[in-house]
Motif scaffolding. Structure first.
Motif, mmCIF file in Angstrom:
data_model
loop_
_atom_site.group_PDB
_atom_site.id
_atom_site.type_symbol
_atom_site.label_atom_id
_atom_site.label_comp_id
_atom_site.label_asym_id
_atom_site.label_seq_id
_atom_site.Cartn_x
_atom_site.Cartn_y
_atom_site.Cartn_z
ATOM 1 N N ILE A 1 0.884 -4.027 39.516
ATOM 2 C CA ILE A 1 1.550 -5.202 40.106
ATOM 3 C C ILE A 1 2.585 -4.741 41.123
ATOM 4 N N ASN A 2 3.371 -3.780 40.733
ATOM 5 C CA ASN A 2 4.408 -3.271 41.619
ATOM 6 C C ASN A 2 3.821 -2.773 42.935
ATOM 7 N N LYS A 3 2.753 -2.024 42.836
ATOM 8 C CA LYS A 3 2.092 -1.483 44.020
ATOM 9 C C LYS A 3 1.567 -2.612 44.907
ATOM 10 N N SER A 4 1.032 -3.656 44.300
ATOM 11 C CA SER A 4 0.468 -4.770 45.075
ATOM 12 C C SER A 4 1.550 -5.567 45.812
ATOM 13 N N LEU A 5 2.811 -5.477 45.359
ATOM 14 C CA LEU A 5 3.892 -6.240 45.973
ATOM 15 C C LEU A 5 4.542 -5.523 47.153
ATOM 16 N N GLY A 6 4.252 -4.247 47.335
ATOM 17 C CA GLY A 6 4.787 -3.524 48.489
ATOM 18 C C GLY A 6 6.181 -2.984 48.256
ATOM 19 N N LYS A 7 6.899 -2.775 49.353
ATOM 20 C CA LYS A 7 8.234 -2.168 49.298
ATOM 21 C C LYS A 7 9.289 -3.167 49.740
ATOM 22 N N VAL A 8 10.531 -2.823 49.450
ATOM 23 C CA VAL A 8 11.669 -3.664 49.811
ATOM 24 C C VAL A 8 12.573 -2.887 50.755
ATOM 25 N N ASN A 9 12.817 -3.459 51.934
ATOM 26 C CA ASN A 9 13.764 -2.836 52.858
ATOM 27 C C ASN A 9 15.182 -3.330 52.612
ATOM 28 N N ASN A 10 15.306 -4.633 52.382
ATOM 29 C CA ASN A 10 16.615 -5.235 52.141
ATOM 30 C C ASN A 10 16.499 -6.109 50.887
ATOM 31 N N TYR B 1 1.733 -13.843 46.449
ATOM 32 C CA TYR B 1 1.608 -13.160 45.168
ATOM 33 C C TYR B 1 0.202 -13.281 44.585
ATOM 34 N N ASP B 2 -0.775 -13.664 45.406
ATOM 35 C CA ASP B 2 -2.128 -13.877 44.897
ATOM 36 C C ASP B 2 -2.685 -12.654 44.179
ATOM 37 N N LEU B 3 -2.546 -11.478 44.781
ATOM 38 C CA LEU B 3 -3.075 -10.257 44.171
ATOM 39 C C LEU B 3 -2.359 -9.966 42.850
ATOM 40 N N ALA B 4 -1.064 -10.165 42.816
ATOM 41 C CA ALA B 4 -0.302 -9.935 41.583
ATOM 42 C C ALA B 4 -0.714 -10.932 40.492
ATOM 43 N N TYR B 5 -0.891 -12.202 40.860
ATOM 44 C CA TYR B 5 -1.374 -13.197 39.896
ATOM 45 C C TYR B 5 -2.740 -12.781 39.353
ATOM 46 N N ASP B 6 -3.635 -12.346 40.242
ATOM 47 C CA ASP B 6 -4.975 -11.929 39.808
ATOM 48 C C ASP B 6 -4.899 -10.808 38.784
#
Length: 195
Positions: free
Chosen positions: A157-166, A179-184
């Motif tokens: 899930i974490n990987k599917s959500l990407g990174k945070v700059n701010n 969040y479709d991929l994370a929901y799946d």
């Protein structure tokens, strides 16, 4: 402007006391000391900045709601910030605001994805996870408490959500992201556990 800074620092100290009371047993000695000896804000040229990990994030005054300030206070004792951790922190923000009746408007933002993740997979673990500092600590903790499949799901899930700059921008806008991929991933996990 000096009075404004004092006001922010006073409010953060109150929230830090709440964090120590409610989450102190999950914090390291260093994090507890940080809560005793730190100010999150500085003002330079009439701009308010939030300081975390040697980075200063400029803040817009209209964004300085009680939710955002509680978020920044919790964020200040969290490491390895990623989108999933921000979502888990946001849920704890809601819990603190509700428990201590900090917002007269009661404009709490609930997010279905976190509700599903908490109730169906993590149960009572989210606030334990947000204070762990490294991916290895989180993985080992989840393996011990929930099993290897749950630990792998967390990272998928974490990987599917990407990174945070701010992190503050992400927190302010997280409901606008896809969040479709994370929901799946969550629904597939739940369905395979049931079968």
């Amino acid at each position: 402007m000096n009075d404004e800074l004092k006001s922010f620092n006073s409010l953060t100290q109150e929230i830090f006391e709440i964090i120590k009371t409610d989450y102190g047993k999950f914090l390291t000695k260093e994090k507890l000391e940080y809560l005793d000896n730190n100010n999150l804000f500085k003002i330079v040229d009439d701009t308010i900045y939030y300081q975390k990990d040697l980075v200063s994030y400029p803040l817009k005054k209209e964004n300085l709601t009680i939710q955002v300030i509680v978020f920044m206070c919790l964020l200040s004792v969290c490491s390895n910030i990623n989108p999933l951790k921000i979502l888990l922190i946001s849920d704890e923000v809601n819990n603190i605001i509700t428990k201590y009746n900090l917002d007269e408007n009661n404009n709490i933002r609930n997010f279905d994805f976190i509700d599903i993740l908490k109730t169906k997979i993590l149960d009572d673990l989210p606030f334990n996870i947000i204070f762990l500092d490294t991916d290895i600590e989180i993985f080992n903790y989840l393996v011990t408490e929930k099993g290897i499949k749950t630990a792998k799901l967390y990272y998928d899930i974490n990987k599917s959500l990407g990174k945070v700059n701010n992190p503050i921008d992400y927190y302010l806008n997280y409901q606008d992201y896809d969040y479709d991929l994370a929901y799946d991933k969550v629904y597939n996990f739940i369905n395979t556990r049931i079968i």
